[in-house]
Structure formats: structure tokens, C-alpha cells
Enzyme design. Structure first.
Site, PDB file in Angstrom:
ATOM      1  CE  LYS A 141      -4.156  -2.196   1.628  1.00  0.00           C
ATOM      2  NZ  LYS A 141      -3.721  -3.594   1.782  1.00  0.00           N
TER       3      LYS A 141
HETATM    4  C1  LIG Z   1      -4.531  -4.688   1.346  1.00  0.00           C
HETATM    5  C2  LIG Z   1      -3.808  -5.948   1.166  1.00  0.00           C
HETATM    6  C3  LIG Z   1      -4.262  -6.925   0.269  1.00  0.00           C
HETATM    7  C4  LIG Z   1      -5.551  -6.788  -0.505  1.00  0.00           C
HETATM    8  O1  LIG Z   1      -5.464  -5.782  -1.492  1.00  0.00           O
HETATM    9  P1  LIG Z   1      -6.799  -5.141  -2.114  1.00  0.00           P
HETATM   10  O2  LIG Z   1      -6.336  -4.020  -2.967  1.00  0.00           O
HETATM   11  O3  LIG Z   1      -7.609  -4.668  -0.940  1.00  0.00           O
HETATM   12  O4  LIG Z   1      -7.492  -6.209  -2.857  1.00  0.00           O
HETATM   13  C5  LIG Z   1      -3.493  -8.069   0.104  1.00  0.00           C
HETATM   14  N1  LIG Z   1      -2.350  -8.251   0.799  1.00  0.00           N
HETATM   15  C6  LIG Z   1      -1.892  -7.337   1.674  1.00  0.00           C
HETATM   16  C7  LIG Z   1      -0.637  -7.611   2.421  1.00  0.00           C
HETATM   17  C8  LIG Z   1      -2.594  -6.148   1.878  1.00  0.00           C
HETATM   18  O5  LIG Z   1      -2.131  -5.251   2.742  1.00  0.00           O
END
Ligand SMILES: *Cc1c(COP(=O)(O)O)cnc(C)c1O
Length: 522
Positions: free
Chosen positions: A138
Site C-alpha cells: 500500500k
Molecule cells: C490490502 C492488502 C491486500 C488486498 O489488497 P486489495 O487491494 O484490498 O485487494 C493483500 N495483501 C496485503 C498484504 C494487503 O495489505
């Protein structure tokens, strides 16, 4: 390029610029902002990116969507946003596993009249997206978003403060806090499910410094926190009260367009890197697997495909909360089901908000999207027709991994690839990518999004590797993983040991609005 809502037909005079879409977060009708059209990337334009740094690739892609930003503005956002990568090549961090093409053929079988076994041509690349300050993918978007917002405030002449409200399943919260901490003209408030995130994720958040930050636990699961935030966004009385304090609300969840658009970049960039590594030639098709929760990351891969990156199948990987697997397999999205807490908590989600954008792009009909979303809100489910289902079948494959399969995959990859450790979310992706190959026989090169550092989920990872963690402290676990893994502990996690806990608020879902108003008045 203008942005419109997924839920109602906007006149062109109502369509907004990307700066406006990024500031508002949600469209006024409760829909999500989407680009009016998806820009196209020609093969020659992909080729041109080959010798470029990640930042330059990012400006190229971002400018096709954020046309009201100048190249110079975007370059500044990107350079500031990505000044921290701990790898020299920035986000171009694909790790190539089982690339057996260049290895010698296996010895001929004892019975020499039998045909020699074919050389395995399976290629798997992991796109490590977690080299940022909070060790999850993220950061790739949330380090850039605050800078995009800063410029958006300037461009739109906005003088009020923007308060970012975030509901987090663990990783978004910290990444948003790190991105927005002490950014002028902003405040950020993060709600996380009490007991629903890992110890390290919680520590990362409750130790966050900054004069403009607030972190609050909600008694409930992620969906309770997310619904609470959505309700606050839709509440006119709260907005009016905030307006008296010169505060406007916005979002840093992946419903915000500014969160999604930087994620498109790394799929384009990874494709270019695979050419560079001679795994593929320009034009060759690859498959992409994404461990999925809110459907943001995989939607970014969908945009990359629609732009013209030669991606064949998008493989949507879920954990035991496999509502998306069921949706893609049956055409029915039904959230009336049990909710499980898994070892991949960032994917413990029953409402995948960004699916709405996919439905819009594949139907082109906001009235239909609104009908489906209204049904989801009132009955907890909706169904798509067979025409749409067939369309989605051509683009997506969906599958899930059980907790047992996830653990076995962590262990299997560790043993097969020289003590290379993957986190549980990435393991879900890996397991489903393998299922896809087994079921379909499709052996195209596979790119798997690796979404978090294994250190972020050390207890689950160690458990999967057969280590008893019951008597270890959180930091003892990090050290232990450090001993057996081929990779170092990320700096941001190592220093949590000494950080002071600053945020201790816990509220009921019904008290979230009150908490927002209290923070606004501070
Ligand atoms: C947020 C997250 C996901 C899921 O991603 P989305 O964009 O919400 O589908 C998968 N793995 C990790 C480690 C995350 O932080």
C-alpha cells in the site's frame, strides 16, 4: 480526461477533473469516480519504458490519467513519494522463481527408449511491492497520494482542511498515517478492527507520530469499520458540522482514485522488467495473480490490461473468506455468510468496494451498477446476468486457498527456493496461481503480486515453517525469522521495539461519528 460516477449518468458539465476526484474521494451519489475512458498504451510506448527508471515510468503512466496535473507536478509527487525505497531499482523488484528455461535438461530416463521428459518451461515472477516504509504494497500508492492531494488543493483553490478518514484491515492504516503525517492542510483519522489486525500492524499504527493524526480501534470487524466510515461520508449533518470547523472529508481507501492510479504503474513496469530479464519478448502474454481483498490491487492490473499491457488472465486469489471466488464462479455476490479471521487478515473482507468499478467498465451502464449496489446494501447480495458473467469469465479466473494450503505454500516455497520466505497474503496468491496452472494447463509466464514483507506476519510465517512461537515476544519472533530467512528485517519494523504507544482509543461502531467530530475540534 474527466471522471464520472459509477452510479449515475453525469452530464459532461458534471464530470470532474482528476484533482477534484482525488479530493472528494467518493462521488456525490455514493458511487466511485472512474475515468471516462481508459487510455491506450501502444507497444512502442511500452518498449520506450525499457531503459527508464521507475519514477519516469510512473510519470508517463500517471499523466495519461491525471491530465490536469503537469508533468513537472507529477514528477515532484513521484520523486517525493518514492524517495525511500530500500532497493536500488526502486519498485522494479520482480524476483524470478522457477525460471527453468535456462537450466540443463534433466538426465535421460533409465529406459533410454522412452521419450525424454520435456524441459519444464514454467516461469514465475514475484513482484515484491513491500519495500516501502510500512512493509506492505500500500506504500506504493499511499506515499504518492498525499502529494497528489496537496496539488489538488492548490489546483481547486480549496482553503478548508481535508480530513482523511480510513477504515483499515491492517496495512492501509499505517501506510496512510505514514504518508499523511504532518502534511499541511490535512488531518488523518484511522479506524481499525479491535483484535482484527496482527500485533505488529497494531503497534505500527498506535505508535504513529504527527500533529494531525488519530488512530482509533473499533469493536467489530473490518466491514463494521468500513461501513461506519461510509455512513459518516453519507451523513449530511456531520458534514455540515465539520464545515463549521472548515473541514472537508476525504478518503485514502482504495475507493479514492488517487490510491488506484499509482498501482497501475507497477504492472506496466513489471511487464517491462520481464522483457528486460529476457523472460518474455515484447507482445508475449503473461498471467497476473493478485491476492485480493477490497479488489483495488487487482483492479489496477485490470486497468493495465485494458491499457494494452499484454496480460491474458487476471487471477483473483482469496483466502477462506472467498466471496469473490464464489462471485466469479456463480455470478452471485452474497455477503450473507460467516466471516473468518485468517492468517492473511488484510484480505478478511466481505465487501470488495472496487468491484463496483469493474462492473461499471464492463457494463458501461451506471443505472445497472446502482441497482446492483442498492441490492447489495439492502439484501446483502446481487446477481449478474449471463452476458456479463461470460465477459468476466474471459478476463478472470478466481480461486481461494484454505489456511492449511496457505501454510503449506509458505513452507513449500521456503524449501524449494533457498530459504525465500513469503508472507501469508502472497502465499494465498502463490497457491491459487498453482491451482490455476493445474486446472487449466496454462503455463504462460506468471506474475504474482507479493503484497507484504513476511516479517509483518512473523508468527503465522514461523508457525507455517514449523517453529513454535508461543513463548516468543513479537520482537523475538522477528529475530528468529531473521535467523532462518534469506532476507533482513525491514528497518521500520525493527525500530518499533522502542517506539512509545500514543493512541489508545477504542469505540463501538455506533460511536465512530462522535469520535470524528471530537478529533475535528482538536
Ligand atoms: C490490502 C492488502 C491486500 C488486498 O489488497 P486489495 O487491494 O484490498 O485487494 C493483500 N495483501 C496485503 C498484504 C494487503 O495489505
Amino acid at each position: 480526461m474527466k471522471y464520472v460516477s459509477t452510479r449515475s449518468k453525469m452530464k459532461s458539465s458534471e464530470a470532474v477533473t482528476s484533482a477534484q476526484a482525488i479530493l472528494k474521494g467518493l462521488a456525490p451519489d455514493g458511487g466511485l469516480f472512474v475515468p471516462e475512458e481508459i487510455p491506450k498504451l501502444k507497444p512502442a510506448e511500452i518498449e520506450r519504458l525499457l531503459v527508464k527508471r521507475y519514477e519516469v515510468r510512473a510519470v508517463d503512466i500517471l499523466h495519461r490519467f491525471l491530465t490536469d496535473y503537469t508533468i513537472d507536478e507529477l514528477a515532484e509527487c513521484v520523486e517525493l513519494g518514492y524517495d525511500w525505497f530500500d532497493v536500488p531499482k526502486r519498485a522494479t523488484i520482480a524476483i524470478f522463481l522457477n525460471d527453468k528455461m535456462n537450466q540443463p535438461a534433466p538426465p535421460p530416463p533409465a529406459d533410454s527408449t522412452a521419450a525424454a521428459a520435456p524441459v519444464e518451461k514454467k516461469v514465475t515472477a514475484l513482484l515484491e511491492l513491500w519495500h516501502g516504509p510500512t512493509s506492505a504494497f500500500k506504500d506504493m500508492a499511499l506515499q504518492v497520494l498525499p502529494h497528489l492531494m496537496r496539488y489538488a488543493l492548490k489546483k481547486t483553490g480549496e482553503t478548508d482542511q481535508i480530513m482523511i478518514l480510513v477504515a483499515t484491515s491492517g496495512d492501509t492504516g499505517k501506510a496512510a498515517l505514514a504518508g499523511f503525517s504532518d502534511v499541511p492542510q490535512t488531518k488523518i483519522m484511522v479506524f481499525y478492527p479491535d483484535g482484527g489486525v496482527s500485533d505488529l500492524q497494531r503497534l505500527q499504527m498506535v505508535t504513529q507520530v504527527g500533529s494531525n493524526v488519530n488512530v482509533t480501534a473499533v469493536k467489530g470487524n473490518f466491514d463494521d469499520a468500513q461501513n461506519g466510515v461510509k455512513k459518516i461520508f453519507g451523513d449530511k449533518a456531520i458534514r455540515a458540522e465539520l464545515a463549521e470547523h472548515h473541514i472537508k472529508l476525504s478518503s485514502a481507501n482504495s475507493i479514492n482514485w488517487g490510491r488506484l492510479v499509482p498501482q497501475i504503474v507497477y504492472y506496466v513496469s513489471a511487464y517491462v522488467d520481464m522483457i528486460d530479464a529476457k523472460m518474455i519478448k515484447l507482445g508475449d502474454k503473461i498471467n497476473v495473480t493478485v491476492p485480493t481483498g477490497n479488489f483495488g490491487n487487482i483492479l489496477a492490473a485490470y486497468y493495465a490490461k485494458r491499457m494494452g499491457v499484454p496480460i491474458d488472465r487476471l487471477i483473483c486469489a482469496s483466502n477462506a473468506n472467498h466471496i469473490l471466488t464464489d462471485f466469479f464462479q456463480t455470478g452471485v455476490y452474497d455477503r450473507n455468510r460467516e466471516f473468518y479471521k485468517t492468517i492473511s487478515p488484510s484480505m478478511d473482507i466481505l465487501i470488495s468496494s472496487n468491484l463496483e468499478r469493474l462492473l461499471f467498465h464492463e457494463t458501461g451502464d451506471p443505472r445497472r451498477v446502482k441497482k446492483m449496489m442498492d441490492e447489495l446494501a439492502s439484501t446483502g447480495k446481487f446477481k449478474i446476468d449471463t452476458v456479463l458473467k461470460k465477459k468476466l469469465d474471459r478476463i478472470f479466473y478466481a480461486g481461494f486457498a484454505t489456511e492449511e494450503e496457505t501454510r503449506a505454500t509458505i513452507d513449500g516455497v521456503f524449501k524449494e527456493f533457498a530459504r525465500y520466505v513469503i508472507d501469508p497474503h502472497t502465499a494465498v496468491g502463490y497457491a491459487v496461481a498453482e491451482k490455476y496452472r493445474r486446472e487449466t494447463g496454462d503455463e504462460r509466464p506468471m506474475l504474482i503480486a507479493s503484497t507484504a514483507s513476511p516479517y509483518k506476519f512473523a508468527p503465522a510465517v514461523l508457525g507455517a515453517l514449523g517453529v513454535d512461537v508461543s513463548k516468543m515476544s513479537e520482537f523475538g519472533q522477528l529475530d528468529r525469522l531473521n535467523n532462518i530467512s534469506s532476507r533482513m528485517i525491514p528497518a521500520g519494523l525493527a525500530k518499533l521495539d522502542k517506539a512509545a504507544v500514543i493512541h489508545t482509543n477504542v469505540v463501538e461502531p455506533s460511536q465512530m461519528a462522535e469520535a470524528v467530530l471530537a478529533f475535528a475540534k482538536q
